[in-house]
Design an enzyme around this catalytic site. Sequence first.
Site, PDB file in Angstrom:
ATOM      1  N   SER A   1       0.860  -1.179   0.000  1.00  0.00           N
ATOM      2  CA  SER A   1       0.000   0.000   0.000  1.00  0.00           C
ATOM      3  C   SER A   1       0.896   1.228   0.000  1.00  0.00           C
ATOM      4  CB  SER A   1      -0.875  -0.035   1.262  1.00  0.00           C
ATOM      5  OG  SER A   1      -1.660   1.121   1.368  1.00  0.00           O
TER       6      SER A   1
ATOM      7  N   LYS B   1      -1.059  -0.885  -4.463  1.00  0.00           N
ATOM      8  CA  LYS B   1      -2.251  -0.125  -4.098  1.00  0.00           C
ATOM      9  C   LYS B   1      -1.833   1.315  -3.875  1.00  0.00           C
ATOM     10  CE  LYS B   1      -4.701   0.000   0.311  1.00  0.00           C
ATOM     11  NZ  LYS B   1      -5.401  -0.814   1.316  1.00  0.00           N
TER      12      LYS B   1
ATOM     13  N   LYS C   1      -2.935   5.056  -2.709  1.00  0.00           N
ATOM     14  CA  LYS C   1      -3.943   5.844  -2.010  1.00  0.00           C
ATOM     15  C   LYS C   1      -4.337   7.003  -2.917  1.00  0.00           C
ATOM     16  CE  LYS C   1      -4.099   3.735   2.009  1.00  0.00           C
ATOM     17  NZ  LYS C   1      -5.342   3.213   2.588  1.00  0.00           N
TER      18      LYS C   1
ATOM     19  N   ASP D   1      -7.079   3.064  -3.431  1.00  0.00           N
ATOM     20  CA  ASP D   1      -7.835   3.063  -2.159  1.00  0.00           C
ATOM     21  C   ASP D   1      -8.141   4.506  -1.791  1.00  0.00           C
ATOM     22  OD1 ASP D   1      -8.951   2.695   0.329  1.00  0.00           O
ATOM     23  OD2 ASP D   1      -7.193   1.745   1.243  1.00  0.00           O
TER      24      ASP D   1
ATOM     25  N   GLU E   1     -10.908   0.589  -3.847  1.00  0.00           N
ATOM     26  CA  GLU E   1     -11.263   0.278  -2.457  1.00  0.00           C
ATOM     27  C   GLU E   1     -11.971   1.475  -1.820  1.00  0.00           C
ATOM     28  OE1 GLU E   1      -7.873  -1.296  -0.385  1.00  0.00           O
ATOM     29  OE2 GLU E   1      -8.726  -0.934   1.596  1.00  0.00           O
TER      30      GLU E   1
ATOM     31  N   ASP F   1     -13.748  -1.846   2.452  1.00  0.00           N
ATOM     32  CA  ASP F   1     -12.891  -1.934   3.641  1.00  0.00           C
ATOM     33  C   ASP F   1     -13.714  -1.387   4.810  1.00  0.00           C
ATOM     34  OD1 ASP F   1     -11.056  -1.374   5.687  1.00  0.00           O
ATOM     35  OD2 ASP F   1      -9.587  -0.365   4.442  1.00  0.00           O
TER      36      ASP F   1
ATOM     37  N   LYS G   1      -9.979  -7.141   7.416  1.00  0.00           N
ATOM     38  CA  LYS G   1      -9.037  -6.711   8.459  1.00  0.00           C
ATOM     39  C   LYS G   1      -9.527  -7.331   9.748  1.00  0.00           C
ATOM     40  CE  LYS G   1      -7.535  -2.352   6.416  1.00  0.00           C
ATOM     41  NZ  LYS G   1      -7.735  -0.889   6.433  1.00  0.00           N
TER      42      LYS G   1
ATOM     43  N   GLY H   1      -4.213  -4.313   5.891  1.00  0.00           N
ATOM     44  CA  GLY H   1      -3.277  -4.010   6.969  1.00  0.00           C
ATOM     45  C   GLY H   1      -3.641  -2.708   7.646  1.00  0.00           C
TER      46      GLY H   1
HETATM   47  O1  OSB Z   1      -7.316   1.787   4.238  1.00  0.00           O
HETATM   48  O2  OSB Z   1      -6.248  -0.017   4.085  1.00  0.00           O
HETATM   49  C1  OSB Z   1      -6.375   1.094   4.585  1.00  0.00           C
HETATM   50  C2  OSB Z   1      -3.408   1.859   6.893  1.00  0.00           C
HETATM   51  C3  OSB Z   1      -4.054   2.440   7.959  1.00  0.00           C
HETATM   52  C4  OSB Z   1      -5.426   2.612   7.899  1.00  0.00           C
HETATM   53  C5  OSB Z   1      -6.144   2.200   6.780  1.00  0.00           C
HETATM   54  C6  OSB Z   1      -5.506   1.591   5.716  1.00  0.00           C
HETATM   55  C7  OSB Z   1      -4.107   1.447   5.748  1.00  0.00           C
HETATM   56  C8  OSB Z   1      -3.313   0.895   4.655  1.00  0.00           C
HETATM   57  C9  OSB Z   1      -1.936   0.384   4.988  1.00  0.00           C
HETATM   58  O3  OSB Z   1      -3.660   0.901   3.496  1.00  0.00           O
HETATM   59  C10 OSB Z   1      -1.801  -1.080   4.850  1.00  0.00           C
HETATM   60  C11 OSB Z   1      -0.514  -1.543   5.491  1.00  0.00           C
HETATM   61  O4  OSB Z   1       0.526  -1.418   4.855  1.00  0.00           O
HETATM   62  O5  OSB Z   1      -0.561  -2.024   6.651  1.00  0.00           O
HETATM   63 MG    MG Z   2      -8.484   0.684   2.863  1.00  0.00          MG
END
Ligand code: OSB
Ligand code: MG
Length: 369
Positions: free
Chosen positions: A137, A163, A165, A190, A215, A240, A264, A292
């Site tokens: 991510s 992924k 953001k 995402d 996402e 999510d 998650k 994650g």
């Molecule tokens: O939206 O998936 C998410 C991290 C913190 C809160 C929300 C998200 C995330 C990540 C990081 O996308 C995923 C990771 O590398 O742990």
């Molecule tokens: Mg997410």
Amino acid sequence: MKITEVTLRHMKMDLLYPFTTSFGTEYDKDFILVEAKTEDGLTGWAENVAMPTPYYNEETVKTNWHLLEDFLLPLILNKEFQHPDELTENFFAHIRGNYMAKACLDMAAWDLYAREQNRSLASVLGGTKDQIDVGVSIGIKDSIEETLEVIGERLAEGYKRFKLKIKPGWDVELMDKVRKVYPNIPLMADANSAYTLEDIDLLKALDDYHLMMIEQPLAYNDIIDHADLQAQLKTPICLDESIHSFEDARKAIKLGSCKIINMKIGRIGGLTQAKKIHDYCVEQNVPLWCGGMLEAGIGRAHNIALTALPGFTLPGDTAGSALYWKEDIICPEVIVENGMITVPTSPGIGYEPDMDKINKFTLYSKTYR
Ligand code: OSB
Ligand code: MG
């Protein structure tokens, strides 16, 4: 089995690189670590994934400590149970919401249950894989050039899914430039709830970049508008934030609000609930992957064990320790090789908690009996 002692530690670990999403920037990781001991001298571990701020969901480190201390720990301490399913299905059943608080005790109980049988957590959960595929991510950067550079590094390291953001103003142009340089990488976006249905034209424009999925484009608590959006998009929607329970997953699938689910463990209340959602998604042919929360090694170990289940058909956000920490709190660290992690086979979570590191990153701790 009977848990007779639980130590909660308030931990703080610096992230190697800041992580920016549509809801904010994290510079460090502030979380609760759970150590649970049984009358037979076994120790189980778990990480709580609530963040210090209520920007991803409504839970926080402080609300979780409160729930644990005042409600959840008194319900399980010194109570006999046969199976970890009993925590969320029985002891906690009358406590509404607060999924992250419930999840960390469920996870510690699953670690204990596996150790009691001298088996790995992956195997007691029903895992079938020796290795799991890993994605990464990538947060919002200062420039698209910097993003392209990071993708290049992760690609060279072998990561199997990228992924990015996104947020308003950091979306179509980003994908356009990334696709010009990397036309064929497994790519997804995402949004962490940064859009509404009024952004329909922009969201449809993302259909041109053959993304694996988008996402959580819409509100954190929505499954109605997402169904409307999915009907108008070619790109699969992955939920999510909107999925907190088996019931949420069932309804979202029934309504057509998503075609993929990001699991998650913390967000849905633990491993017992994760298994239920997993089995339902397999039955319904809905692909799953494990998300994650920037966990340190102990939380990651649980994610890795869960990802060994057969329904996790897409690479998850379980990137290696080296992308987050100078020093992780487990031994060995999480190692990603050729985009894969080898699922540990030793008892429980399969990684050894590193007490020196754990003590070094502890701000405060309290033991409950
Ligand atoms: O939206 O998936 C998410 C991290 C913190 C809160 C929300 C998200 C995330 C990540 C990081 O996308 C995923 C990771 O590398 O742990
Ligand atoms: Mg997410």
